[in-house]
Scaffold this active site. Structure first.
Site, PDB file in Angstrom:
ATOM      1  N   ARG A   1       0.813  -1.224   0.000  1.00 45.14           N
ATOM      2  CA  ARG A   1       0.000   0.000   0.000  1.00 45.14           C
ATOM      3  C   ARG A   1       0.849   1.277   0.000  1.00 45.14           C
ATOM      4  O   ARG A   1       0.331   2.369  -0.266  1.00 45.14           O
ATOM      5  CB  ARG A   1      -0.957   0.006   1.200  1.00 45.14           C
ATOM      6  CG  ARG A   1      -0.313   0.149   2.548  1.00 45.14           C
ATOM      7  CD  ARG A   1      -1.360   0.227   3.656  1.00 45.14           C
ATOM      8  NE  ARG A   1      -0.759   0.377   4.970  1.00 45.14           N
ATOM      9  CZ  ARG A   1      -0.381  -0.627   5.735  1.00 45.14           C
ATOM     10  NH1 ARG A   1      -0.540  -1.877   5.313  1.00 45.14           N
ATOM     11  NH2 ARG A   1       0.162  -0.421   6.918  1.00 45.14           N
TER      12      ARG A   1
ATOM     13  N   CYS B   1      12.203   1.471  23.565  1.00 43.52           N
ATOM     14  CA  CYS B   1      12.364   2.915  23.775  1.00 43.52           C
ATOM     15  C   CYS B   1      12.526   3.293  25.246  1.00 43.52           C
ATOM     16  O   CYS B   1      13.427   4.057  25.612  1.00 43.52           O
ATOM     17  CB  CYS B   1      11.187   3.659  23.164  1.00 43.52           C
ATOM     18  SG  CYS B   1       9.577   2.986  23.618  1.00 43.52           S
TER      19      CYS B   1
ATOM     20  N   ARG C   1       0.654   4.709  29.731  1.00 44.50           N
ATOM     21  CA  ARG C   1       0.452   5.535  28.537  1.00 44.50           C
ATOM     22  C   ARG C   1      -0.235   6.836  28.949  1.00 44.50           C
ATOM     23  O   ARG C   1      -1.200   6.816  29.723  1.00 44.50           O
ATOM     24  CB  ARG C   1      -0.422   4.789  27.527  1.00 44.50           C
ATOM     25  CG  ARG C   1      -0.514   5.483  26.179  1.00 44.50           C
ATOM     26  CD  ARG C   1       0.756   5.331  25.364  1.00 44.50           C
ATOM     27  NE  ARG C   1       0.975   3.967  24.925  1.00 44.50           N
ATOM     28  CZ  ARG C   1       2.087   3.542  24.344  1.00 44.50           C
ATOM     29  NH1 ARG C   1       3.092   4.391  24.139  1.00 44.50           N
ATOM     30  NH2 ARG C   1       2.216   2.283  23.966  1.00 44.50           N
TER      31      ARG C   1
ATOM     32  N   HIS D   1       8.860  10.275  26.044  1.00 45.58           N
ATOM     33  CA  HIS D   1       8.579   9.405  27.184  1.00 45.58           C
ATOM     34  C   HIS D   1       9.247  10.006  28.427  1.00 45.58           C
ATOM     35  O   HIS D   1      10.383  10.482  28.359  1.00 45.58           O
ATOM     36  CB  HIS D   1       9.156   8.006  26.966  1.00 45.58           C
ATOM     37  CG  HIS D   1       8.404   7.179  25.962  1.00 45.58           C
ATOM     38  ND1 HIS D   1       7.262   7.615  25.335  1.00 45.58           N
ATOM     39  CD2 HIS D   1       8.660   5.925  25.485  1.00 45.58           C
ATOM     40  CE1 HIS D   1       6.841   6.651  24.513  1.00 45.58           C
ATOM     41  NE2 HIS D   1       7.669   5.624  24.587  1.00 45.58           N
TER      42      HIS D   1
END
Length: 325
Positions: free
Chosen positions: A37, A127, A228, A235
């Site tokens: 795509r 991360c 979150r 972060h």
């Protein structure tokens, strides 16, 4: 050097192209790969448009120097070994290979020695692990670390572009909840990844296992809670470290942490908004618990420090250590 980027049209993939340019990596040929795509899309690199190609097994046999992967664990498991078997060094940003015994898990400021003479797959850590490691590795060298208690406050971009879109959609009043288990707009969700048998989540287990592997000390006890928050980029982490030996003073601790590469220790208050687009890890609110415990706030751009910048630094370090530049 000839470099390929797999997953080039995603949030991290696009940032990889940008950071390759910003860091003046001597790329003589850049090829970009993605799913069907995205084929034909163009991404700018050094003023020129590079067309995205279809990711195929045959494409992974391209005779290049490095492949940077950021397309998810299942894609990495299928395609990265093909490139590695063809003699290409692969730097993989997914979780696919991080805990494989013979595959180095690298934060170059900490364990770059693993790159010397190595060809194959190199794993880029999670991360939240990377930025925490950068703020504590010098303390581990000097005092040894016994325990780490950490609560993370992770931005929606950690879930990719779809995480960003979900927050923005909810801010517009749309009732869209696909990526996160609860609405993230004006909310805090203490769950990242599936819950494991021990009741820790996948994200929390990554921090536990990866920290031990990178620091090469499996005696360290790590107690994470990953959360979150409705922030686009960056972060943040509230960290408490218990050392094996007493430290002399808070000023000495500050000096030791600041001696780490790409780490900024400051008395100023640093937040996620402040670090967006930056390549350093910031440590502030440093304070003493007792003679062996320190607490601090740690913040970094998760797309850069937590993914792209670390991967590009691995590439540069590997190239220099192995005579490729």
């Amino acid at each position: 050097m000839k470099v390929g980027v797999v997953g080039a049209t995603g949030e991290v993939g696009r940032a990889m192209v940008k950071v390759l340019e910003e860091f003046n990596v001597p790329v003589t040929e850049l090829r970009l790969f993605a799913s069907e795509r995205s084929v034909g899309k163009e991404i700018e690199f050094r003023g020129e448009k590079v067309k995205v190609e279809l990711l195929t097994e045959e494409a992974m046999k391209w005779d290049c120097d490095y492949f940077l992967f950021s397309a998810g664990a299942s894609v990495s498991r299928k395609f990265a070994p093909i490139a590695a078997e063809n003699g290409v060094t692969v730097i993989d940003n997914s979780s696919a290979f991080r805990m494989e015994k013979d595959i180095p898990l690298v934060v170059p400021e900490v364990n770059a020695h693993l790159l010397k003479g190595y060809t194959g797959i190199i794993a880029n850590p999670n991360c939240s692990t990377i930025q925490m490691i950068l703020s504590i590795y010098k303390l581990h060298e000097v005092y040894g670390i016994e325990e780490i208690f950490v609560a993370t406050y992770q931005s929606v971009s950690g879930a990719g572009h779809k995480g960003i879109e979900e927050l923005l959609s909810q801010e517009r009043g749309e009732n869209v909840v696909r990526v996160f288990p609860k609405p993230i707009h004006r909310n805090v969700i203490p769950l990242i990844g599936d819950v494991q048998d021990n009741l820790f989540t996948q994200e929390e287990m990554k921090m536990i296992n990866e920290t031990r592997k990178i620091l090469n000390d499996y005696s360290i006890r790590v107690y994470p809670t990953t959360v979150r928050v409705p922030v686009l980029y960056g972060h943040s982490e509230a960290v408490m470290v218990r050392l094996k030996r007493p430290f002399e003073s808070l000023e000495k601790v500050k000096e030791i942490i600041a001696s780490g590469e790409d780490v900024v220790v400051t008395d100023d208050l640093v937040t996620a908004v402040d670090v967006a687009g930056k390549n350093e890890t910031y440590v502030c609110r440093l304070r003493k618990g007792d003679e062996r415990s320190i607490l601090f706030w740690n913040v970094a751009d998760n797309i850069r420090v937590g993914a792209v910048t670390n991967a590009v630094r691995i590439l540069l370090k590997h190239a220099k250590m192995n005579g490729r530049m």
